[in-house]
Each structure stands twice: as C-alpha cells, then as structure tokens.
Design a protein around this motif. Structure first.
Motif, PDB file in Angstrom:
ATOM      1  N   TRP A  40       0.806  -1.218   0.000  1.00  8.56           N
ATOM      2  CA  TRP A  40       0.000   0.000   0.000  1.00  8.56           C
ATOM      3  C   TRP A  40       0.843   1.274   0.000  1.00  8.56           C
ATOM      4  CZ3 TRP A  40      -3.336  -2.137   4.540  1.00  8.56           C
ATOM      5  CH2 TRP A  40      -4.370  -2.938   4.029  1.00  8.56           C
ATOM      6  N   ASN A  41       1.994   1.250   0.648  1.00  8.37           N
ATOM      7  CA  ASN A  41       2.698   2.492   0.944  1.00  8.37           C
ATOM      8  C   ASN A  41       4.045   2.680   0.268  1.00  8.37           C
ATOM      9  OD1 ASN A  41       0.762   3.706   2.766  1.00  8.37           O
ATOM     10  ND2 ASN A  41       1.221   1.991   4.129  1.00  8.37           N
ATOM     11  N   VAL A  42       4.509   1.713  -0.516  1.00 10.82           N
ATOM     12  CA  VAL A  42       5.794   1.873  -1.179  1.00 10.82           C
ATOM     13  C   VAL A  42       5.735   3.064  -2.146  1.00 10.82           C
ATOM     14  CG1 VAL A  42       5.324   0.277  -3.098  1.00 10.82           C
ATOM     15  CG2 VAL A  42       7.680   0.626  -2.305  1.00 10.82           C
ATOM     16  N   GLU A  43       6.852   3.773  -2.227  1.00 12.06           N
ATOM     17  CA  GLU A  43       6.983   4.924  -3.132  1.00 12.06           C
ATOM     18  C   GLU A  43       8.314   4.839  -3.863  1.00 12.06           C
ATOM     19  OE1 GLU A  43       4.654   8.404  -0.689  1.00 12.06           O
ATOM     20  OE2 GLU A  43       6.725   8.015  -0.120  1.00 12.06           O
ATOM     21  N   GLY A  44       8.397   5.499  -4.964  1.00 11.84           N
ATOM     22  CA  GLY A  44       9.655   5.580  -5.692  1.00 11.84           C
ATOM     23  C   GLY A  44       9.475   5.258  -7.163  1.00 11.84           C
ATOM     24  N   PRO A  45      10.577   5.377  -7.918  1.00  9.60           N
ATOM     25  CA  PRO A  45      10.504   5.181  -9.361  1.00  9.60           C
ATOM     26  C   PRO A  45      10.129   3.754  -9.760  1.00  9.60           C
ATOM     27  CG  PRO A  45      12.786   5.453  -8.649  1.00  9.60           C
ATOM     28  CD  PRO A  45      11.915   5.737  -7.461  1.00  9.60           C
ATOM     29  N   ASP A  46      10.321   2.792  -8.854  1.00  9.79           N
ATOM     30  CA  ASP A  46       9.980   1.406  -9.150  1.00  9.79           C
ATOM     31  C   ASP A  46       8.607   1.026  -8.569  1.00  9.79           C
ATOM     32  OD1 ASP A  46      10.729   1.564  -6.482  1.00  9.79           O
ATOM     33  OD2 ASP A  46      12.034  -0.197  -6.545  1.00  9.79           O
TER      34      ASP A  46
END
Length: 159
Positions: A40-46
């Motif tokens: 639910w909370n991962v962020e970033g270019p991937d």
C-alpha cells in the motif's frame, strides 16, 4: 458419535503442537500485514513493479495463513484469530518506517522471512520426535520451503 480427535497423537502432544502452530500462524499474520503495508505504501521510481511484487507476496502469505489455521483445526484445536493473540504469540515485531522506499521494505520483509525460516527449521525434528507428529513436521517443512522461495525473491531485488 465420538467427537474426539483420534489421529494417533496424544491429547497433550496435540495441544503442544497446536500452540506451536499458533505461534507460526501469528508470525504469518504479522508478516502478511507488513507485506500489505509495503504494498500500500511503497513509493519511488519502481513503484508499479514493486507494488505488484508485494501483492504476489501477500497473496502467498494469505494462503499460508489459511493452511496453518486449517492444520490447527485438523489436529483438533481452534486457531487464534485476534490481533491481540497474534501480537502475544509472534516472534516478529511491528516496525514503523520513516521512508517508504522499496529497498527498506524489502530488507525488513527479508529479515522477517529469514526469522520465520529459522523458527520453522528448528521445529521440524521437534514435531516429529518429541510430539510424534510426522504430519505437522512435513507440513512445516513445506512452509519453510515456501518462505525460502519468497525470501529468495526478496533477496534478488537487493543485488
């Protein structure tokens, strides 16, 4: 009609096995929740690829939880099913993250899988020899192998 569980394992041993399986179920539930959190909370270019990856992992853990709970029921006991009970029984800890990057989540989840693998491995022979329950020994061997594969999948993301 006999409602007793007569499966060739003493009542005392079945109770001990059920307790150990309840601890495993608690670990699985906490790991499932942490994997959902990462999803639910991962962020970033991937984001997209990791978001989907975490989804596949929590889906596998959902199946594992059901299998463990059903094993507890098969040996004649009730599976724990409250958050309070899981937090009392688990070997894992709930972590709070300051950053929601994929590498941080992956390292944390990998560490938890490795903890689960070690705990399962330590109990394989105990179930077979001490509790005379070859079925549960075989069952947790399979769980260990599933966690080893999931850990490998996490580990390769860190290369």
């Amino acid at each position: 009609m006999n409602k007793r569980t007569e499966i060739g394992i003493s009542e005392t041993n079945r109770a001990d096995v059920a307790l150990e399986l309840s601890k495993i179920l608690a670990d699985e539930f906490v790991l499932y929740t942490k994997t959902r959190n990462a999803h639910w909370n991962v962020e970033g270019p991937d984001f997209y690829s990791i978001h989907k990856f975490f989804e596949s992992q929590y889906e596998q853990l959902d199946e594992v939880m059901d299998d463990v709970a059903e094993r507890i029921r098969a040996i004649g006991h009730y599976a724990p099913a409250t958050l309070k009970m899981y937090l009392q029984l688990t070997h894992l800890s709930e972590e709070s993250r300051e950053e929601n990057d994929s590498a941080g989540y992956i390292k944390e989840l990998l560490s938890d899988h490795q903890t689960v693998i070690i705990h399962l491995r330590e109990n394989i022979n105990k179930f077979a020899t001490e509790y005379h329950d070859l079925g549960t020994s075989d069952f947790i061997t399979g769980l260990m192998e599933r966690h080893e594969k999931m850990a490998w999948m996490l580990r390769v993301h860190l290369k």
